[in-house]
Scaffold this active site. Structure first.
Site, PDB file in Angstrom:
ATOM      1  N   GLU A   3       0.817  -1.222   0.000  1.00 52.84           N
ATOM      2  CA  GLU A   3       0.000   0.000   0.000  1.00 52.84           C
ATOM      3  C   GLU A   3       0.850   1.272   0.000  1.00 52.84           C
ATOM      4  O   GLU A   3       0.829   2.054   0.964  1.00 52.84           O
ATOM      5  CB  GLU A   3      -0.940   0.006   1.199  1.00 52.84           C
ATOM      6  N   GLU A  48      -6.791  -7.552  -0.422  1.00 52.81           N
ATOM      7  CA  GLU A  48      -7.150  -7.365   0.990  1.00 52.81           C
ATOM      8  C   GLU A  48      -8.571  -6.856   1.085  1.00 52.81           C
ATOM      9  O   GLU A  48      -8.980  -5.965   0.337  1.00 52.81           O
ATOM     10  CB  GLU A  48      -6.270  -6.293   1.641  1.00 52.81           C
TER      11      GLU A  48
END
Ligand code: GAL
Length: 671
Positions: free
Chosen positions: A153, A309
């Protein structure tokens, strides 16, 4: 030349982040067995393992990871192996404090959380590169290795750094971009407020200043920050390519994120992956999720992507973390699948007992295999097994929405007629209207080939390069249909106003010119036509050949009353509509209906799906998803529901949060 990466093994991937450093090795063995029981095919390992692999400067410990990789190989579970560079160990930041990022106010952020690195730090770059090289060399040929997971991320916590090293890096980047300081002075409009630079050496990042900062400096800073993180990503990708050729790589994106230009980033991904955390407490969050998934699919031109995710139930980082009711994680996962995902993964496998995320849900919750969460994990794993044939198929769209990060950044700059014009707020009603009508959309960059689409929507293109406008005009001329939202075609790539006023280079194709912007005060609306309402924004619009579709009935201070609000222009073989205001649901819907009809865009079902029901076609598969807490009757084509194996007829009934994945016959798939 290194071979191009092989694709991931077929089928739908199922699994989640696994953080082995939090558990004794006996637990790993139990986990691998439970993963098999749940139908897990892939786990993401090592996202936060840097300190475990390299506990101190000259200390490397790989044995544990060797054993873990072997364990997964023995259980037939693939590993999405992280390079671990998202959270540097403490020794690195103590050796060189410049690794830690600095805010615009000059505060250096401390160690103790994660992602504490300056994107332009040399020490970080070198240490990260060394770690990735060692991992790549060691595991390149390991049978469990399915995918490389680069960093984690990017930009989650730190998207920019204002330290001296970043300033120097910014100057180098500017020099490359502009070559001469005169060109920079021109682009930044430094004649204004005595901001002239005699040399690149005087330039600094846009730190906190007494008043509004130069808007083009800010825009270039946004461009630079996206680039600086991408440079780190490319460094890792290159090392993996050298030492682990043939293994695909990804980095997990964060849905439609402002700070990173994902069109640029996606060029460096073998497979796009996303982390999505829609809020179960928000009754409309599935619509936002659909939007993000459409973007993920679009980033590589429709290629299947991975939902890497999501939370099995509640998260731990909102002020109030509402769990997902039974069945919701299944429904939202099927939604990602419908919109092109080939993998449904979660954060995380086993719920942590310590640390900042100990209350975050997991596939295997604290209560263990007796928990309702675990029951859902196993049940859904089995269901995904029945959907394997869906993998690889494509979700097709006839409508595209133009998304340009440059324009987004510039739109949300300072000192505009209204601060309320935010890209996501402008986009959302357009997306919602299409979603409600069962019309699937792709996103496209401003330089895209638009010819595959019957209809192209530009909810806002504040910054519009002339060459991009020319492409759009040519598309319309050849028979395409365009709908353009307000405050578009205002500035060029330097954030300088287009000569002659908005919509600048789209003026001819739209057949209108804006005389003056008339933002609407907070809390007020203006009436457009008989019934529609606009908020945020209106414009004094002058037609130059376009016909008026709707006029302002009661505008701000009554000044615009009777003037055109929405127009349509014929251009070549196509049409171009312009909305000079931010229209609410009903009004926008009626304008879009006109365009959809004219462009002959076909919705997924005959007519709009019942309210709260999502209908998406992926190849021959029709996904029907009931997001409501009531039973829904849906006029669906006949076929086989892959979830139940049963034939379904014309009147399908879905219970609350129910879903069907219907394999339709080829003739019914023609659209
Ligand atoms: C993501 C992150 C994961 C975990 C998760 C919790 O942003 O990649 O490591 O923190 O959020 O929701």
């Amino acid at each position: 030349m290194s071979p191009s990466p092989r694709p991931l093994p077929g089928g739908i991937h199922y699994g989640g982040d696994y953080n082995p450093e939090q558990w004794p090795e006996e637990t790993w063995a139990e986990d691998a067995k439970l993963m098999q029981e749940a139908g897990v095919t892939m786990v993401t390992v090592g996202v936060f393992s840097w300190a475990r692999i390299q506990p101190d400067y000259a200390q490397w410990e790989f044995d544990w990871l060797d054993r873990l990789m072997d364990l997964f190989a023995a259980h037939g579970i693939g590993v999405d192996l992280a390079t671990g560079t998202a959270s540097p160990p403490v020794w690195l930041v103590r050796l060189d404090k410049d690794v830690l990022p600095v805010t615009a106010d000059g505060v250096r952020l401390e160690f103790g959380s994660r992602q504490h690195y300056c994107p332009s730090s040399d020490a970080y770059y070198k240490a990260a590169g060394k770690l990735v090289r060692k991992l790549a060399k060691r595991y390149a040929k390991h049978p469990a290795l399915a995918l490389w997971h680069i960093n984690n991320e990017y930009g989650d916590h730190v998207t920019e750094c204002f330290c001296p090293a970043s300033a120097q890096h910014f100057r180098r980047w500017l020099k490359q971009r502009y070559s001469t300081v005169d060109a920079l002075n021109h682009a930044w409009g430094t004649a204004f407020w005595s901001q002239h630079y005699a040399s690149f050496g005087y330039v600094e990042p846009p730190r906190t200043a007494p008043g509004p900062v130069n808007p083009t400096q800010l825009l270039d800073w946004r461009r630079f920050c996206s680039y600086a993180l991408l440079r780190l990503h490319r460094m890792e990708r290159e090392i993996l390519r050298q030492h682990s050729p043939g293994i695909p790589a990804t980095t997990n994106f964060m849905s439609m994120m402002k700070e990173l230009d994902y069109w640029e980033w996606a060029k460096h991904e073998d497979v796009v992956s996303d982390d999505a955390y829609p809020d179960p407490a928000d009754p409309a969050s599935h619509v936002g999720a659909a939007l993000n998934y459409d973007l993920m699919r679009s980033l590589k031109g429709g290629k299947p992507w991975l939902l890497l995710e999501q939370a099995p139930s509640g998260v731990s980082w909102r002020p109030v973390n509402v769990p997902k009711p039974p069945g919701l994680q299944r429904l939202w996962s099927l939604q990602a699948l419908a919109r092109g995902a080939d993998g449904i993964m979660y954060f995380q496998w086993r719920q942590s007992r310590a640390g900042a995320e100990k209350f975050h849900s997991a596939l295997l919750p604290h209560r263990g295999t007796a928990s309702r969460g675990w029951q859902e994990t196993v049940r859904f794993g089995a269901e995904l097994g029945r959907l394997a044939e869906v993998a690889g198929s494509r979700t097709a769209a006839q409508t595209a929405i133009v998304l340009d990060w440059d324009s987004w950044w510039a739109l949300e700059g300072t000192d505009h007629p209204s601060e309320r014009m935010r890209w996501r707020d402008l986009l959302r009603p357009w997306y919602d209207a299409l979603y409600a009508r069962g019309v699937t959309v792709d996103f496209v960059p401003p330089d895209a080939d638009l010819s595959p689409y019957r209809l192209v929507l530009a909810p806002n293109l504040y910054l519009l390069r002339t060459e991009h406008a020319q492409r759009m005009a040519a598309y319309v001329h050849e028979g395409g249909h365009l709908v353009c939202g307000p405050f578009s075609g205002v500035v060029d790539e330097h954030d300088h106003l287009h000569a002659g006023g908005a919509p600048g280079p789209l003026r001819q194709v739209l057949g209108v010119v804006v005389d003056e912007f008339w933002p609407i005060p907070d809390g007020e609306t203006v009436r457009v036509g008989e019934e529609a309402q606009a908020s945020l924004w209106s414009e004094w619009l002058v037609p130059e050949g376009a016909e008026t579709l709707l006029s302002y009935a009661a505008g701000v201070l009554g000044v615009l009353d009777g003037l055109p609000a929405v127009t349509r222009n014929s251009w070549g073989r196509g049409s171009a509509r312009y909305l000079s205001c931010h229209l609410g649901g009903f009004g926008l819907g009626s304008v879009l209906d006109g365009a959809l009809t004219e462009a002959e865009v076909l919705p997924v079902l005959d007519g709009a799906p019942p309210s709260g029901v999502e209908a998406v076609r992926r190849g021959p598969y029709l996904f029907l998803l009931n997001h409501t807490d009531r039973e829904a009757a849906i006029p669906a084509p006949p076929g086989t529901d892959l979830l139940t194996g049963e034939q379904v007829g014309e009147h399908l009934r879905l219970g609350p949060l129910g879903a069907a994945v219907i394999r339709t016959t080829p003739t019914e798939t023609e659209s």
